[in-house]
Design a protein around this motif. Structure first.
Motif, PDB file in Angstrom:
ATOM      1  N   TRP A 382       0.849  -1.197   0.000  1.00 15.60           N
ATOM      2  CA  TRP A 382       0.000   0.000   0.000  1.00 15.60           C
ATOM      3  C   TRP A 382       0.879   1.239   0.000  1.00 15.60           C
ATOM      4  CZ3 TRP A 382      -1.417   3.908   3.752  1.00 15.60           C
ATOM      5  CH2 TRP A 382      -2.491   4.707   3.342  1.00 15.60           C
ATOM      6  N   LEU A 383       0.489   2.221  -0.815  1.00 16.96           N
ATOM      7  CA  LEU A 383       1.196   3.488  -0.935  1.00 16.96           C
ATOM      8  C   LEU A 383       0.321   4.592  -0.365  1.00 16.96           C
ATOM      9  CD1 LEU A 383       3.632   5.109  -2.203  1.00 16.96           C
ATOM     10  CD2 LEU A 383       2.198   5.331  -4.260  1.00 16.96           C
ATOM     11  N   THR A 384       0.907   5.448   0.469  1.00 18.01           N
ATOM     12  CA  THR A 384       0.124   6.527   1.069  1.00 18.01           C
ATOM     13  C   THR A 384      -0.345   7.508  -0.006  1.00 18.01           C
ATOM     14  OG1 THR A 384       2.133   7.795   1.543  1.00 18.01           O
ATOM     15  CG2 THR A 384       1.325   6.334   3.275  1.00 18.01           C
ATOM     16  N   PRO A 385      -1.488   8.158   0.200  1.00 17.65           N
ATOM     17  CA  PRO A 385      -2.029   9.071  -0.817  1.00 17.65           C
ATOM     18  C   PRO A 385      -1.108  10.233  -1.156  1.00 17.65           C
ATOM     19  CG  PRO A 385      -3.722   8.492   0.781  1.00 17.65           C
ATOM     20  CD  PRO A 385      -2.424   7.954   1.320  1.00 17.65           C
ATOM     21  N   ASP A 386      -0.203  10.597  -0.249  1.00 16.62           N
ATOM     22  CA  ASP A 386       0.735  11.685  -0.540  1.00 16.62           C
ATOM     23  C   ASP A 386       1.999  11.193  -1.243  1.00 16.62           C
ATOM     24  OD1 ASP A 386       2.136  10.391   1.472  1.00 16.62           O
ATOM     25  OD2 ASP A 386       1.968  12.021   2.922  1.00 16.62           O
ATOM     26  N   ASP A 387       2.050   9.908  -1.569  1.00 20.64           N
ATOM     27  CA  ASP A 387       3.151   9.280  -2.322  1.00 20.64           C
ATOM     28  C   ASP A 387       4.467   9.207  -1.547  1.00 20.64           C
ATOM     29  OD1 ASP A 387       1.349   9.228  -4.439  1.00 20.64           O
ATOM     30  OD2 ASP A 387       2.166  11.035  -5.380  1.00 20.64           O
ATOM     31  N   GLN A 388       4.457   9.518  -0.281  1.00 22.56           N
ATOM     32  CA  GLN A 388       5.725   9.567   0.452  1.00 22.56           C
ATOM     33  C   GLN A 388       6.144   8.219   1.023  1.00 22.56           C
ATOM     34  OE1 GLN A 388       6.723  12.983   2.980  1.00 22.56           O
ATOM     35  NE2 GLN A 388       4.663  13.776   2.570  1.00 22.56           N
ATOM     36  N   TYR A 389       5.175   7.381   1.407  1.00 18.20           N
ATOM     37  CA  TYR A 389       5.508   6.170   2.141  1.00 18.20           C
ATOM     38  C   TYR A 389       4.838   4.940   1.521  1.00 18.20           C
ATOM     39  CZ  TYR A 389       6.912   9.796   5.365  1.00 18.20           C
ATOM     40  OH  TYR A 389       7.497  10.915   5.901  1.00 18.20           O
ATOM     41  N   PHE A 390       5.591   3.862   1.513  1.00 20.35           N
ATOM     42  CA  PHE A 390       5.174   2.603   0.890  1.00 20.35           C
ATOM     43  C   PHE A 390       5.306   1.498   1.925  1.00 20.35           C
ATOM     44  CE2 PHE A 390       6.554  -1.230  -1.543  1.00 20.35           C
ATOM     45  CZ  PHE A 390       5.449  -1.395  -2.362  1.00 20.35           C
ATOM     46  N   HIS A 391       4.265   0.678   2.052  1.00 20.43           N
ATOM     47  CA  HIS A 391       4.246  -0.385   3.054  1.00 20.43           C
ATOM     48  C   HIS A 391       4.099  -1.731   2.352  1.00 20.43           C
ATOM     49  CE1 HIS A 391       3.847   2.786   6.053  1.00 20.43           C
ATOM     50  NE2 HIS A 391       2.864   3.285   5.310  1.00 20.43           N
ATOM     51  N   GLN A 392       4.910  -2.706   2.751  1.00 20.30           N
ATOM     52  CA  GLN A 392       5.013  -3.971   2.041  1.00 20.30           C
ATOM     53  C   GLN A 392       5.017  -5.145   3.011  1.00 20.30           C
ATOM     54  OE1 GLN A 392       5.583  -4.781  -1.624  1.00 20.30           O
ATOM     55  NE2 GLN A 392       4.846  -6.599  -0.552  1.00 20.30           N
ATOM     56  N   ILE A 393       4.146  -6.142   2.752  1.00 18.30           N
ATOM     57  CA  ILE A 393       4.127  -7.373   3.539  1.00 18.30           C
ATOM     58  C   ILE A 393       5.236  -8.305   3.064  1.00 18.30           C
ATOM     59  CG2 ILE A 393       2.819  -9.480   4.032  1.00 18.30           C
ATOM     60  CD1 ILE A 393       0.265  -7.840   3.821  1.00 18.30           C
ATOM     61  N   PHE A 394       6.007  -8.839   4.000  1.00 20.29           N
ATOM     62  CA  PHE A 394       6.976  -9.907   3.736  1.00 20.29           C
ATOM     63  C   PHE A 394       6.613 -11.070   4.661  1.00 20.29           C
ATOM     64  CE2 PHE A 394       9.148  -6.065   2.418  1.00 20.29           C
ATOM     65  CZ  PHE A 394       9.807  -6.436   1.250  1.00 20.29           C
ATOM     66  N   GLY A 395       5.735 -11.943   4.175  1.00 19.77           N
ATOM     67  CA  GLY A 395       5.147 -12.966   5.033  1.00 19.77           C
ATOM     68  C   GLY A 395       6.138 -13.948   5.621  1.00 19.77           C
ATOM     69  N   ASN A 396       7.097 -14.416   4.803  1.00 20.21           N
ATOM     70  CA  ASN A 396       8.037 -15.413   5.305  1.00 20.21           C
ATOM     71  C   ASN A 396       9.078 -14.811   6.240  1.00 20.21           C
ATOM     72  OD1 ASN A 396      10.712 -17.392   4.551  1.00 20.21           O
ATOM     73  ND2 ASN A 396       8.754 -18.398   4.972  1.00 20.21           N
ATOM     74  N   ALA A 397       9.156 -13.478   6.264  1.00 22.95           N
ATOM     75  CA  ALA A 397      10.038 -12.791   7.211  1.00 22.95           C
ATOM     76  C   ALA A 397       9.263 -12.272   8.417  1.00 22.95           C
ATOM     77  CB  ALA A 397      10.752 -11.635   6.520  1.00 22.95           C
ATOM     78  N   SER A 398       7.935 -12.451   8.420  1.00 22.09           N
ATOM     79  CA  SER A 398       7.073 -12.031   9.532  1.00 22.09           C
ATOM     80  C   SER A 398       7.159 -10.537   9.814  1.00 22.09           C
ATOM     81  CB  SER A 398       7.407 -12.811  10.812  1.00 22.09           C
ATOM     82  OG  SER A 398       7.221 -14.189  10.621  1.00 22.09           O
ATOM     83  N   VAL A 399       7.309  -9.722   8.743  1.00 23.66           N
ATOM     84  CA  VAL A 399       7.396  -8.283   8.945  1.00 23.66           C
ATOM     85  C   VAL A 399       6.576  -7.522   7.907  1.00 23.66           C
ATOM     86  CG1 VAL A 399       9.638  -8.214  10.127  1.00 23.66           C
ATOM     87  CG2 VAL A 399       9.550  -8.134   7.620  1.00 23.66           C
ATOM     88  N   LEU A 400       6.028  -6.409   8.353  1.00 20.33           N
ATOM     89  CA  LEU A 400       5.448  -5.398   7.488  1.00 20.33           C
ATOM     90  C   LEU A 400       6.450  -4.253   7.477  1.00 20.33           C
ATOM     91  CD1 LEU A 400       3.112  -4.091   5.879  1.00 20.33           C
ATOM     92  CD2 LEU A 400       2.112  -3.404   8.074  1.00 20.33           C
ATOM     93  N   VAL A 401       7.067  -4.007   6.319  1.00 18.02           N
ATOM     94  CA  VAL A 401       8.163  -3.036   6.225  1.00 18.02           C
ATOM     95  C   VAL A 401       7.639  -1.726   5.654  1.00 18.02           C
ATOM     96  CG1 VAL A 401      10.437  -2.544   5.266  1.00 18.02           C
ATOM     97  CG2 VAL A 401       9.847  -4.880   5.920  1.00 18.02           C
ATOM     98  N   SER A 402       8.036  -0.623   6.270  1.00 17.09           N
ATOM     99  CA  SER A 402       7.675   0.716   5.812  1.00 17.09           C
ATOM    100  C   SER A 402       8.879   1.367   5.143  1.00 17.09           C
ATOM    101  CB  SER A 402       7.204   1.580   6.986  1.00 17.09           C
ATOM    102  OG  SER A 402       6.070   1.008   7.606  1.00 17.09           O
ATOM    103  N   TYR A 403       8.632   2.019   4.011  1.00 16.22           N
ATOM    104  CA  TYR A 403       9.686   2.676   3.236  1.00 16.22           C
ATOM    105  C   TYR A 403       9.312   4.129   2.962  1.00 16.22           C
ATOM    106  CZ  TYR A 403      11.244  -2.080   1.920  1.00 16.22           C
ATOM    107  OH  TYR A 403      11.664  -3.384   1.915  1.00 16.22           O
ATOM    108  N   ARG A 404      10.341   4.943   2.757  1.00 23.85           N
ATOM    109  CA  ARG A 404      10.154   6.281   2.206  1.00 23.85           C
ATOM    110  C   ARG A 404      10.461   6.215   0.720  1.00 23.85           C
ATOM    111  NH1 ARG A 404      13.501   8.578   5.034  1.00 23.85           N
ATOM    112  NH2 ARG A 404      12.102   9.414   6.638  1.00 23.85           N
TER     113      ARG A 404
END
Length: 431
Positions: A382-404
């Motif tokens: 999912w990408l934030t509506p302001d285009d600044q932040y991107f969130h990605q599921i990594f299921g086999n790593a058990s993490v939801l990672v947030s990016y700029r």
């Protein structure tokens, strides 16, 4: 012996502490939902399914606010599409959690028991369960396959897609209070000769005139004698991997057409912002993204497929897509590599921007993709509506990672991680 004044001070301190707990929750707990600039929702797909609700801070980081049961069942770590005992991306799909009616309703699939749950979304983003109804399709074996949702506000119709047929598509009428009423219609993505197709995602055109469904496999995955997967990939060579249903005014679906998706193993469709006819399609076995256009008669014209670097191994299983609000940058998730690639989009023409755009996230070493590479199995994003932040599921790593996201370079910079259940999670939606 305690001094009376000390006792009074201690009692006063305890009263203040109790008041603080009532206002803010337990010490070390989550901040009030009102302090966040937005909200993100993910389903765990555990056997007792729940929605993890994260608050989004101004700097892009996420904090867990609540975890709300759906009342339905997920598949857990079991992957019903392939029969694997434990693997990420259980249903080979997208759109299992969606928001509707100006972010006041949230819908989620329960793939384990083939049901859908509706929630009321409060002004603070918190969820209150409204209803749960079965999709009408029986569960055969250990899990069902309900996995993708699309909502048509004009007729208040909620479509739910199943990976397996024969009735891939069922639908509900959504009452104003959010309750669900199953409709009698049943629709299939099978053809006269392909009677056990595996679909991925259902997407409505922005004008609500067409429902588009991508087909990943023309038959259910099976195993070869040596244990390797036997996959009959859709749209290769038969160019019929995209199914287009005309939608009537009351939300019922007309007879579908079967058309070229533009590449092998079509997986994820997203329409460009402020466009009713132009969409992108991510193809898992074709290893790339293409821009397509649908006209008023439902006929689709495809642009060229732009592939990523596949020197690591094929297929990359490029699947999920996000597009910036100005339609200038596309983010594509590579399930088989554990990475995200970015594209530049200019006047309908795609070109690679950063490939990959992030450092590969390692899994626990137990999962291998179709290309035989060890992968962390990234899925929904999912990408934030302001285009600044991107969130990605990594299921086999058990993490939801947030990016700029740097829109100029297309690079992703990690800014935070949130722990999620192992292998099972799917679906991201937010506002």
């Amino acid at each position: 012996m305690t001094h009376p004044r000390s006792s009074n001070l201690a009692i006063a301190a305890l009263v203040l502490f109790a008041m603080a707990l009532l206002l803010f929750g337990t010490l070390g707990g989550d901040a009030p939902a009102s302090e966040f600039v937005g909200h993100v929702y993910m389903q765990t797909n555990e056997t007792q399914n729940r929605i993890m609700h994260f608050g989004r801070e101004a700097d892009g980081r996420l904090e867990l606010i609540e975890s709300v049961p759906t009342g339905g069942a997920g598949s857990g770590v079991f992957k019903p599409i392939s029969g694997q005992e434990s693997a990420p991306n259980a249903f080979e799909g997208a759109g299992s959690v969606i928001l509707a009616e100006s972010n006041t309703l949230l819908f989620a699939t329960n793939g384990g028991d083939n049901s859908v749950t509706s929630f009321r979304v409060g002004a603070d983003g918190k969820l209150a369960m409204i209803d749960r109804q079965m999709t009408g399709e029986p569960v055969a074996g250990r899990s069902g396959t309900a996995k993708s949702l699309a909502y048509r506000p004009q007729s208040r119709t909620l479509y739910v897609l199943h990976a397996f047929g024969p009735n891939h598509l069922r639908s509900y009428t959504v009452a104003k209070d959010g309750k669900l009423k199953l409709r009698p219609e049943r629709n299939s993505v099978d053809t006269a000769t392909k009677t056990d197709r595996v679909s991925t995602q259902a997407v409505l055109s922005p004008d609500g005139r067409f429902l588009l469904v991508d087909i990943l496999f023309d038959a259910r995955p099976a195993a070869n004698p040596d244990g390797s997967p036997n996959l009959v990939v859709a749209n290769a060579p038969d160019r019929d991997g995209l199914v287009v249903f005309p939608v009537r005014e009351d939300g019922t679906l007309d007879k579908p057409s079967f058309t070229d998706a533009g590449g092998a193993g079509p997986f994820y469709i997203t329409f460009l912002h402020r466009s009713h006819d132009t969409f992108l399609n991510g193809v898992a076995v074709g290893d790339g993204v293409l821009a397509s256009r649908i006209d008023g008669k439902g006929q689709v014209t495809n642009g060229p497929l732009v592939q990523i670097d596949t020197s690591f191994g094929k297929p990359s299983e490029l699947c999920w897509l996000q597009v910036t609000s100005d339609n200038s940058v596309v983010l594509a998730t590579n399930f088989g590599y554990g990475t995200v690639s970015t594209y530049r989009l200019v006047e309908g023409q795609l070109s690679l921007l950063q490939d990959p755009a992030n450092k590969a996230i390692p899994g626990d070493g137990t999962f291998r993709a179709v290309n035989k590479l060890v992968s962390s199995g990234p899925s929904d994003s999912w990408l934030t509506p302001d285009d600044q932040y991107f969130h990605q599921i990594f299921g086999n790593a058990s993490v939801l990672v947030s990016y700029r996201l740097d829109k100029t370079s297309g690079k992703l910079t990690e800014i935070g991680r949130n722990k999620i259940p192992y292998n099972s999670p799917e679906g991201l939606a937010g506002f």
